[in-house]
Enzyme design. Structure first.
Site, PDB file in Angstrom:
ATOM      1  N   LYS A 110     -16.985 -43.317 -42.374  1.00 46.64           N
ATOM      2  CA  LYS A 110     -15.773 -43.834 -43.352  1.00 46.64           C
ATOM      3  C   LYS A 110     -14.474 -43.029 -43.158  1.00 46.64           C
ATOM      4  O   LYS A 110     -13.657 -43.720 -43.513  1.00 46.64           O
ATOM      5  CB  LYS A 110     -16.701 -43.516 -44.801  1.00 46.64           C
ATOM      6  CG  LYS A 110     -17.983 -44.446 -44.883  1.00 46.64           C
ATOM      7  CD  LYS A 110     -18.023 -44.910 -46.419  1.00 46.64           C
ATOM      8  CE  LYS A 110     -19.013 -46.019 -46.374  1.00 46.64           C
ATOM      9  NZ  LYS A 110     -20.380 -45.617 -47.048  1.00 46.64           N
ATOM     10  N   LYS A 189     -21.090 -57.912 -37.600  1.00 46.94           N
ATOM     11  CA  LYS A 189     -22.403 -57.576 -38.472  1.00 46.94           C
ATOM     12  C   LYS A 189     -22.129 -58.028 -39.912  1.00 46.94           C
ATOM     13  O   LYS A 189     -21.174 -57.889 -40.418  1.00 46.94           O
ATOM     14  CB  LYS A 189     -22.546 -56.111 -38.532  1.00 46.94           C
ATOM     15  CG  LYS A 189     -23.816 -55.557 -39.657  1.00 46.94           C
ATOM     16  CD  LYS A 189     -24.090 -54.153 -39.734  1.00 46.94           C
ATOM     17  CE  LYS A 189     -24.943 -53.825 -40.632  1.00 46.94           C
ATOM     18  NZ  LYS A 189     -24.519 -53.555 -41.920  1.00 46.94           N
ATOM     19  N   LYS A 192     -20.976 -56.307 -46.601  1.00 49.35           N
ATOM     20  CA  LYS A 192     -20.189 -56.463 -47.834  1.00 49.35           C
ATOM     21  C   LYS A 192     -18.807 -55.976 -47.687  1.00 49.35           C
ATOM     22  O   LYS A 192     -17.712 -56.281 -48.206  1.00 49.35           O
ATOM     23  CB  LYS A 192     -20.929 -55.660 -49.003  1.00 49.35           C
ATOM     24  CG  LYS A 192     -22.234 -56.179 -49.660  1.00 49.35           C
ATOM     25  CD  LYS A 192     -23.098 -55.058 -50.446  1.00 49.35           C
ATOM     26  CE  LYS A 192     -24.459 -55.543 -50.444  1.00 49.35           C
ATOM     27  NZ  LYS A 192     -25.316 -54.361 -50.478  1.00 49.35           N
TER      28      LYS A 192
HETATM   29  P1  ADP Z   1     -23.791 -53.869 -46.376  1.00 50.18           P
HETATM   30  O1  ADP Z   1     -23.473 -53.433 -44.890  1.00 50.18           O
HETATM   31  O2  ADP Z   1     -23.550 -55.318 -46.653  1.00 50.18           O
HETATM   32  O3  ADP Z   1     -22.990 -52.738 -47.238  1.00 50.18           O
HETATM   33  P2  ADP Z   1     -25.914 -52.145 -47.421  1.00 50.18           P
HETATM   34  O4  ADP Z   1     -25.467 -51.045 -46.474  1.00 50.18           O
HETATM   35  O5  ADP Z   1     -25.872 -52.136 -48.625  1.00 50.18           O
HETATM   36  O6  ADP Z   1     -25.253 -53.647 -46.723  1.00 50.18           O
HETATM   37  O7  ADP Z   1     -27.384 -52.657 -46.905  1.00 50.18           O
HETATM   38  C1  ADP Z   1     -28.481 -52.794 -47.531  1.00 50.18           C
HETATM   39  C2  ADP Z   1     -29.678 -52.862 -46.493  1.00 50.18           C
HETATM   40  O8  ADP Z   1     -29.416 -54.185 -45.780  1.00 50.18           O
HETATM   41  C3  ADP Z   1     -30.043 -51.921 -45.535  1.00 50.18           C
HETATM   42  O9  ADP Z   1     -31.430 -51.318 -45.313  1.00 50.18           O
HETATM   43  C4  ADP Z   1     -29.385 -52.528 -44.118  1.00 50.18           C
HETATM   44  O10 ADP Z   1     -30.047 -52.033 -42.912  1.00 50.18           O
HETATM   45  C5  ADP Z   1     -29.826 -54.077 -44.559  1.00 50.18           C
HETATM   46  N1  ADP Z   1     -28.571 -54.847 -44.055  1.00 50.18           N
HETATM   47  C6  ADP Z   1     -27.391 -55.030 -44.167  1.00 50.18           C
HETATM   48  N2  ADP Z   1     -26.567 -55.873 -43.622  1.00 50.18           N
HETATM   49  C7  ADP Z   1     -27.431 -56.257 -42.502  1.00 50.18           C
HETATM   50  C8  ADP Z   1     -27.345 -57.213 -41.490  1.00 50.18           C
HETATM   51  N3  ADP Z   1     -26.310 -57.705 -41.163  1.00 50.18           N
HETATM   52  N4  ADP Z   1     -28.714 -57.273 -40.529  1.00 50.18           N
HETATM   53  C9  ADP Z   1     -29.440 -56.653 -40.961  1.00 50.18           C
HETATM   54  N5  ADP Z   1     -29.858 -55.936 -42.004  1.00 50.18           N
HETATM   55  C10 ADP Z   1     -28.755 -55.686 -42.867  1.00 50.18           C
END
Ligand code: ADP
Ligand code: TRP
Length: 323
Positions: A110, A189, A192
Site C-alpha cells: 500500500k 485480479k 474492489k
Molecule cells: P478486494 O481485493 O476486492 O479488496 P478483499 O481483499 O476484501 O478483496 O478479499 C476478501 C476475500 O476475497 C479474500 O479472502 C480474498 O482472497 C478473496 N478474493 C478477493 N478477490 C479475489 C479474486 N479476484 N479471486 C479470488 N479470490 C479473491
C-alpha cells in the site's frame, strides 16, 4: 473445529470474493463451529465516508445471509459491536515488535502504491491478530494474500504465551483453494480497489454492461483461440457445467467463434447462477429489522466468548482488579 474469518466492507462484494472466499466460508459452517464477521474497524484504515462504510457493512451482512450463512448456527457479527477486540489489540501491541509489522507485505504494497499510511494501517495486523485470538480460533480460512497476517497472529500469540504463560490458542491458516484468481473485466485480479469488478448482486443491466466490456484480444472470429488466455473463459469456468465448458473449449480451439458469443453465454450463466440468491436477498431486505436483529444476537454471542478471553489476558498481564 473453531473456524473464524472476516471480510472488509470497503465496497460491494464481487464474484471474486464469492468464488474466492465467501462460498467456502458458507460450506465450512456445516461441519465446524464457525465465527464470521464484517471487519468495519479494518475498513476504517482506508478512511471511507461514514455513510458508505455503514451501507457497505449492511450490504455485506445481507450478502452473506442471502448466500446461505445460517445465523442460528454460525456466530455472525459486525466487528465494531464487539469493542473488546480493540482493548485486546492494545494489549497485544505491547508484545508486538515493530519489525514484525514493518515486514508485512500488504502494508509495504500500500505504501509503495503511494498511499500515505496512518497508524491504523500499520497496526492492521495486530487488530487482525486480536480478532483471531479473542475467539480462541483454531482455523482461519482466507485467501493466499492473507497468509502472512495469520502468521503474524501466531507469532504474537507465541510471544505472549512465552512472556506470560499459556494463555492464547495458536491459530492455523487454511488457505482456501479458490478457483485460482478470478480476473476482473480488465484482466487484472478482480478487486474492489481496481474498479474492475462484477458485483454479486448488481442489477442485471449493470452485469450485462460489465460482461460485454470484458477485455479480449483481437483474434478474428474465424481463427482458433486459446481458451486459457481468455478472461471470458476464466469466468465461464466458474459457472458452466463441465460438459458445457468442454464444448466451449472446442469452439475456442476450432475457430469460427467470436468472443461476443462466449460473453453472451457467460452473462446468461452468471445471472442464472445467482438468481436464487438474488431472490433471497430481496426477500431478506424487505424484512424490516431482520439484519439488525441478526447483528444484535450475533454480537451478544460473540461478546460472551470475547469477554472470557480478554479477562484471561488481562489477568495474565496484571491489568485490572481481577488479578
Ligand atoms: P478486494 O481485493 O476486492 O479488496 P478483499 O481483499 O476484501 O478483496 O478479499 C476478501 C476475500 O476475497 C479474500 O479472502 C480474498 O482472497 C478473496 N478474493 C478477493 N478477490 C479475489 C479474486 N479476484 N479471486 C479470488 N479470490 C479473491
Ligand atoms: N484482513 C482480511 C482481508 O482483508 C479481513 C480480516 C480482518 C480477517 N480480520 C480478520 C480475516 C481475521 C481473517 C481473520 O481479507
Amino acid at each position: 473445529m473453531r473456524v473464524l474469518s472476516g471480510i472488509q466492507p470497503t465496497a460491494k462484494q464481487h464474484i471474486g470474493n464469492f468464488f474466492g472466499a465467501m462460498r467456502q466460508h458458507i460450506h465450512l459452517q456445516a461441519e465446524n463451529e464457525a465465527f464470521y464477521f464484517i471487519a468495519d474497524y479494518h475498513a476504517l484504515t482506508s478512511n471511507p465516508l461514514p455513510d458508505e462504510l455503514k451501507s457497505y457493512t449492511l450490504d455485506a451482512v445481507l450478502d452473506y445471509l442471502a448466500l446461505g450463512l445460517d445465523p442460528e448456527k454460525t456466530v455472525f457479527w459486525r466487528q465494531s459491536d464487539v469493542p473488546e477486540v480493540t482493548e485486546l489489540t492494545w494489549l497485544l501491541s505491547c508484545v508486538t515488535p515493530m519489525g514484525l509489522l514493518q515486514r508485512c507485505t500488504s502494508y509495504k504494497d500500500k505504501v509503495s502504491q503511494g498511499i500515505s499510511p496512518n497508524h491504523g494501517l500499520f497496526a492492521y495486523p495486530v487488530l487482525q491478530a486480536a480478532d483471531i485470538l479473542i475467539f480462541d480460533s483454531e482455523l482461519v480460512p482466507v485467501g493466499a494474500d492473507q497468509k502472512q497476517h495469520i502468521e503474524v497472529a501466531r507469532d504474537i500469540a507465541q510471544r505472549f504465551n512465552t512472556q506470560y504463560g499459556e494463555t492464547l490458542v495458536l491459530p492455523k491458516d487454511y488457505i482456501l483453494e479458490s478457483v485460482a484468481v478470478v480476473p476482473g473485466v480488465d484482466g487484472r485480479k478482480m478487486s474492489k480497489s481496481y474498479g474492475n469488478t462484477i458485483g454479486i448482486f448488481e442489477s442485471e443491466k449493470a452485469v450485462k454492461k460489465k460482461v460485454m466490456s470484458i477485455v479480449t484480444d483481437s483474434t478474428p472470429v474465424e481463427e482458433a483461440k486459446d481458451p486459457e488466455k481468455c478472461n471470458v473463459f476464466a469466468l465461464l469456468k466458474l459457472v458452466a457445467s463441465e460438459d458445457e465448458l468442454g464444448e466451449w473449449e472446442a469452439k475456442y480451439r476450432n475457430g469460427g467463434m467470436g468472443y461476443g458469443a462466449a460473453k453472451k453465454r457467460l452473462l446468461e450463466l452468471l445471472l442464472e447462477y445467482f438468481a436464487p440468491y438474488r431472490e433471497k436477498r430481496e426477500e431478506l431486505a424487505k424484512m424490516e429489522g431482520y439484519v439488525e436483529e441478526v447483528l444484535k444476537s450475533g454480537a451478544e454471542r460473540a461478546r460472551a466468548v470475547a469477554c472470557v478471553t480478554l479477562d484471561r489476558v488481562r489477568k495474565a498481564m496484571g491489568i485490572g482488579d481481577g488479578v
